[in-house]
Design a protein around this motif. Structure first.
Motif, mmCIF file in Angstrom:
data_model
loop_
_atom_site.group_PDB
_atom_site.id
_atom_site.type_symbol
_atom_site.label_atom_id
_atom_site.label_comp_id
_atom_site.label_asym_id
_atom_site.label_seq_id
_atom_site.Cartn_x
_atom_site.Cartn_y
_atom_site.Cartn_z
ATOM 1 N N ASP A 480 -28.339 -17.019 32.041
ATOM 2 C CA ASP A 480 -28.625 -18.389 31.598
ATOM 3 C C ASP A 480 -27.377 -19.080 31.061
ATOM 4 O OD1 ASP A 480 -31.606 -18.528 31.931
ATOM 5 O OD2 ASP A 480 -31.474 -16.776 30.625
ATOM 6 N N MET A 481 -26.477 -18.305 30.492
ATOM 7 C CA MET A 481 -25.206 -18.875 30.024
ATOM 8 C C MET A 481 -24.145 -17.779 30.034
ATOM 9 S SD MET A 481 -25.349 -19.240 25.845
ATOM 10 C CE MET A 481 -23.574 -19.508 25.739
ATOM 11 N N SER A 505 -24.692 -20.848 43.903
ATOM 12 C CA SER A 505 -25.666 -20.046 43.164
ATOM 13 C C SER A 505 -25.367 -19.970 41.670
ATOM 14 C CB SER A 505 -25.726 -18.626 43.750
ATOM 15 O OG SER A 505 -24.501 -17.946 43.525
ATOM 16 N N THR A 506 -24.123 -20.305 41.257
ATOM 17 C CA THR A 506 -23.750 -20.166 39.842
ATOM 18 C C THR A 506 -23.233 -21.455 39.208
ATOM 19 O OG1 THR A 506 -21.524 -19.432 40.519
ATOM 20 C CG2 THR A 506 -23.165 -17.714 40.092
ATOM 21 N N LYS A 507 -23.070 -22.514 39.999
ATOM 22 C CA LYS A 507 -22.440 -23.717 39.460
ATOM 23 C C LYS A 507 -23.267 -24.392 38.368
ATOM 24 C CE LYS A 507 -24.143 -26.954 42.993
ATOM 25 N NZ LYS A 507 -23.720 -27.906 44.044
ATOM 26 N N HIS A 508 -24.588 -24.073 38.290
ATOM 27 C CA HIS A 508 -25.436 -24.689 37.274
ATOM 28 C C HIS A 508 -25.336 -23.991 35.923
ATOM 29 C CE1 HIS A 508 -27.713 -21.207 38.591
ATOM 30 N NE2 HIS A 508 -28.401 -21.287 37.474
ATOM 31 N N ILE A 509 -24.702 -22.811 35.860
ATOM 32 C CA ILE A 509 -24.671 -22.012 34.631
ATOM 33 C C ILE A 509 -23.650 -22.594 33.650
ATOM 34 C CG2 ILE A 509 -24.277 -19.728 33.646
ATOM 35 C CD1 ILE A 509 -24.925 -18.545 36.399
ATOM 36 N N PRO A 510 -24.068 -22.979 32.442
ATOM 37 C CA PRO A 510 -23.085 -23.478 31.462
ATOM 38 C C PRO A 510 -22.202 -22.325 30.969
ATOM 39 C CG PRO A 510 -25.267 -23.320 30.455
ATOM 40 C CD PRO A 510 -25.450 -23.000 31.915
ATOM 41 N N ILE A 511 -20.900 -22.575 30.953
ATOM 42 C CA ILE A 511 -19.931 -21.558 30.539
ATOM 43 C C ILE A 511 -19.203 -22.052 29.294
ATOM 44 C CG2 ILE A 511 -17.946 -20.175 31.234
ATOM 45 C CD1 ILE A 511 -18.756 -20.584 34.137
ATOM 46 N N LEU A 552 -28.132 -22.949 25.448
ATOM 47 C CA LEU A 552 -29.374 -22.471 26.046
ATOM 48 C C LEU A 552 -30.370 -23.612 26.239
ATOM 49 C CD1 LEU A 552 -29.773 -19.083 24.157
ATOM 50 C CD2 LEU A 552 -29.114 -19.438 26.546
ATOM 51 N N LYS A 553 -30.366 -24.575 25.339
ATOM 52 C CA LYS A 553 -31.219 -25.762 25.526
ATOM 53 C C LYS A 553 -30.798 -26.513 26.781
ATOM 54 C CE LYS A 553 -32.637 -30.062 23.272
ATOM 55 N NZ LYS A 553 -31.952 -31.100 24.040
ATOM 56 N N HIS A 554 -29.467 -26.630 26.977
ATOM 57 C CA HIS A 554 -28.962 -27.280 28.191
ATOM 58 C C HIS A 554 -29.360 -26.483 29.433
ATOM 59 C CE1 HIS A 554 -26.121 -29.484 30.769
ATOM 60 N NE2 HIS A 554 -25.847 -28.298 31.295
ATOM 61 N N ALA A 555 -29.282 -25.141 29.341
ATOM 62 C CA ALA A 555 -29.647 -24.297 30.484
ATOM 63 C C ALA A 555 -31.126 -24.450 30.821
ATOM 64 C CB ALA A 555 -29.318 -22.840 30.166
ATOM 65 N N ASP A 556 -31.976 -24.550 29.793
ATOM 66 C CA ASP A 556 -33.412 -24.735 30.042
ATOM 67 C C ASP A 556 -33.687 -26.079 30.708
ATOM 68 O OD1 ASP A 556 -34.001 -22.290 28.976
ATOM 69 O OD2 ASP A 556 -34.481 -23.059 26.974
ATOM 70 N N ALA A 557 -32.888 -27.075 30.342
ATOM 71 C CA ALA A 557 -33.095 -28.415 30.909
ATOM 72 C C ALA A 557 -32.511 -28.555 32.305
ATOM 73 C CB ALA A 557 -32.469 -29.463 29.978
ATOM 74 N N HIS A 558 -31.612 -27.640 32.694
ATOM 75 C CA HIS A 558 -30.978 -27.693 34.014
ATOM 76 C C HIS A 558 -31.077 -26.317 34.677
ATOM 77 C CE1 HIS A 558 -29.135 -30.902 31.585
ATOM 78 N NE2 HIS A 558 -29.039 -31.577 32.728
ATOM 79 N N PRO A 559 -32.283 -25.915 35.055
ATOM 80 C CA PRO A 559 -32.446 -24.578 35.649
ATOM 81 C C PRO A 559 -31.862 -24.510 37.046
ATOM 82 C CG PRO A 559 -34.491 -25.815 35.787
ATOM 83 C CD PRO A 559 -33.539 -26.665 34.989
ATOM 84 N N ALA A 560 -31.751 -23.270 37.550
ATOM 85 C CA ALA A 560 -31.255 -23.071 38.910
ATOM 86 C C ALA A 560 -32.252 -23.653 39.903
ATOM 87 C CB ALA A 560 -31.062 -21.587 39.178
ATOM 88 N N PRO A 561 -31.784 -24.188 41.041
ATOM 89 C CA PRO A 561 -32.693 -24.701 42.061
ATOM 90 C C PRO A 561 -33.620 -23.598 42.557
ATOM 91 C CG PRO A 561 -30.433 -25.378 42.500
ATOM 92 C CD PRO A 561 -30.377 -24.357 41.403
ATOM 93 N N HIS A 562 -34.882 -23.966 42.850
ATOM 94 C CA HIS A 562 -35.836 -22.993 43.363
ATOM 95 C C HIS A 562 -35.495 -22.623 44.791
ATOM 96 C CE1 HIS A 562 -38.283 -23.432 39.821
ATOM 97 N NE2 HIS A 562 -38.369 -24.746 40.003
#
Length: 567
Positions: A480-481, A505-511, A552-562
């Protein structure tokens, strides 16, 4: 006396000053002639005069000496363009044609075009001497006109610019050496900061863990932990001050000057300084929060300036004394912020040494910690923001440090205009576990973060020891992060970030960067590369936990594409 005799006799009615005036006029003419002759025979300047067509009519001694031609060789025979580099004349003609929007031919027209139209012109071309040698020259060309404003010729005055070019070359070389030295200094400071922060991160991190552990430490342990934390944070402050001062001295400290309200900064300073004041029994009074003063400055640095002045006012105050902060518009458009204490004050000879680096004015034997850097930093920061700083003091009656800054009419949201919505916390203690990947090669830092995450049942931690392993684990586990160190074996944290950002596959993960590279340019470089946040070591536990919640709040709001959804 006959008429003839009267006529021959000297006139007694002539004005006595007429003879003096005529003598002065003759003297002035002689002086003018001498000056003209001196100019024409000067060996330091080549002076060439032409007719309206550009044919040389005068070739002075300086031109003969410089170019090797006798006046008889050139007068009424050639134009100045004949002794210039023809390729440079061609380039000049093309440049002028483009600049002035008209076709200009190479040759004397390219040299005289601007002057013929009354435009001041100084050009830089190469002269070719009689023996074929060459030298660079700066030539000023002026149109010559008669009493009826008719063009009758041109005057060209040239000087050898080779010496100037040598000076410019040496200057450029010196600047390059200085720039290289500055770069080396910056690299050294960055490296030193990293090396000092890495062990400090373990010291302060584990001390904070023990301090907030369960069961809590005993009173004896608490005293020891307090000493470790106090010494550690003081050492970190010293590192930061030295680095900041070095950045200012090298001209590389960047400031973000924006309109800001003083009221909200005062409120933050009051909260930060309250524990220190309470511990010493010092009463601190701030101006009313309803004040509306706005300055254009760097908010972080203004707070740093005020905290330093307030800290000193408390530190060197009398027991049970007071500190009073006031704001006053003494002259229109300029605000003065004063910090007054009830300490022992400073003598005139101490005030003279006040802003010298590492000079603590005899306080070295005092129990109070200090480096003598703080006030130097404060003065430099204030001046970089266009302000001024000063001090009024009477021995035995305390000090009044003041800072003056320009006001701005631009209004920004300040403390009186903030939203009424309460601050939210995003602790996921009852939610499903989030997966956190930490990429770090330092065992102490890994252990510290493992112990911190052990307090978060909502987070599961996985780790990687180098950048390549981190990229591989991120692609397989899809956390998730990600927490990412910068200086890693194999590839750097920034390179790993860029690889993951390009992978669908990983570009949505906040780092989030977690690094001992804490120089402003390091932080700016990291954020520009794409890190979601940039945390510096040593870790501040509360800041670390808050960043986890936010990320983690940002990750929940921007999940990986289904699956099946376009990436």
């Amino acid at each position: 006396m006959t008429d003839a005799e009267k006529s021959a006799a000297p006139r007694n009615d002539a004005h006595p000053l007429e003879g003096v005036t005529e003598a002065m006029r003759q003297q002035a003419l002689l002086k003018t002639g001498a000056l003209q002759n001196a100019i024409l025979t000067s060996a330091n300047f080549s002076i060439i005069a032409t007719d309206e067509k550009g044919v040389i009519q005068l070739f002075n001694v300086g031109a003969e000496r410089t170019l090797g031609y006798a006046a008889a060789d050139v007068v009424n025979k050639i134009t100045p363009s004949d002794i210039h580099d023809p390729e440079e004349e061609l380039v000049r003609a093309q440049a002028l044609s483009l600049e002035l929007g008209t076709q200009i031919s190479p040759g004397f027209e390219a040299l005289s075009f601007k002057a013929s139209r009354g435009i001041e012109d100084i050009y830089d071309l190469t002269y070719i001497c009689k023996d074929g040698s060459r030298f660079p020259a700066i030539v000023s060309i002026t149109a010559l006109r008669d009493d009826y404003d008719h063009l009758i010729g041109y005057l060209l005055i040239g000087t050898d610019s080779s010496q100037r070019r040598q000076v410019e070359l040496k200057l450029n070389q010196a600047m390059a050496i200085a720039e290289k030295a500055n770069l080396a200094k910056s690299d050294f400071l960055s490296s030193m900061s990293h090396e000092l922060r890495t062990p400090l991160s373990a010291i302060l991190g584990f001390a904070q863990l023990i301090e907030s552990g369960n069961p809590p430490p005993t009173d004896t342990q608490k005293r020891s932990i307090d000493q470790i934390l106090q010494a550690g944070w003081y050492l970190l402050e010293l590192i930061n001050e030295i680095l900041d001062l070095a950045l200012i001295e090298s001209g590389k400290l960047s400031l973000s000057l924006e309109p800001m309200g003083l009221a909200d900064v005062m409120l933050e300073c009051a909260a930060m300084i309250e524990p220190q004041a309470h511990k010493r029994g010092i009463r601190v009074t701030f101006p009313p929060l309803g004040m509306r003063y706005f300055v254009k400055a760097d908010r972080t640095r203004v707070k740093q300036v005020l905290i330093n002045l307030l800290s000193n006012a408390i530190k060197y105050n009398s027991v049970g004394g007071s500190v009073t902060v006031t704001c006053e518009e003494r002259v229109p458009g300029r605000i003065r912020i004063s910090v007054e204490d009830t300490g022992s004050g400073l003598a005139p000879e101490q005030i003279e040494q006040l802003f010298q680096p590492f000079n603590r004015l005899g306080q070295e034997a005092n129990a109070e910690e200090g480096t003598g850097i703080g006030l130097v930093m404060t003065k430099r920061l204030v001046e970089l923001m266009g302000g001024a700083i000063g001090l009024d003091s009477v021995v035995g009656q305390g000090c009044v440090f003041w800072v003056e800054m320009d006001l701005t009419n631009t209004r920004v949201q300040d403390v009186g205009e903030v939203s009424d919505e309460p601050t939210k916390t995003y602790r996921q203690t009852n939610a499903a576990q989030h997966l956190l990947l930490y990429v770090e090669d330092n065992p102490a830092n890994l252990m510290l973060v493992e112990d911190l995450i052990a307090r978060r049942p909502d987070i599961k931690l996985i780790t990687a020891r180098d950048g390549l392993e981190g990229v591989a684990l991120a692609r397989s586990a899809l956390p998730d992060m990600i927490l990412m160190d910068i200086n890693l074996p194999g590839i750097s944290g920034i390179t790993a970030l860029l690889i993951l950002a390009k992978d669908p596959s990983t570009k949505h993960i906040p780092i989030v960067a977690l690094s001992a590279n804490a120089m402003p340019r390091d932080i700016a470089k990291g954020l520009e590369a794409g890190f979601f946040r940039y945390l510096t070591k040593p870790i501040k536990v509360n800041e670390f936990m808050d960043t986890l919640d936010l990320t983690l709040k940002h990750a929940d709001a921007h999940p990986a594409p289904h699956a099946g959804q376009p990436l």
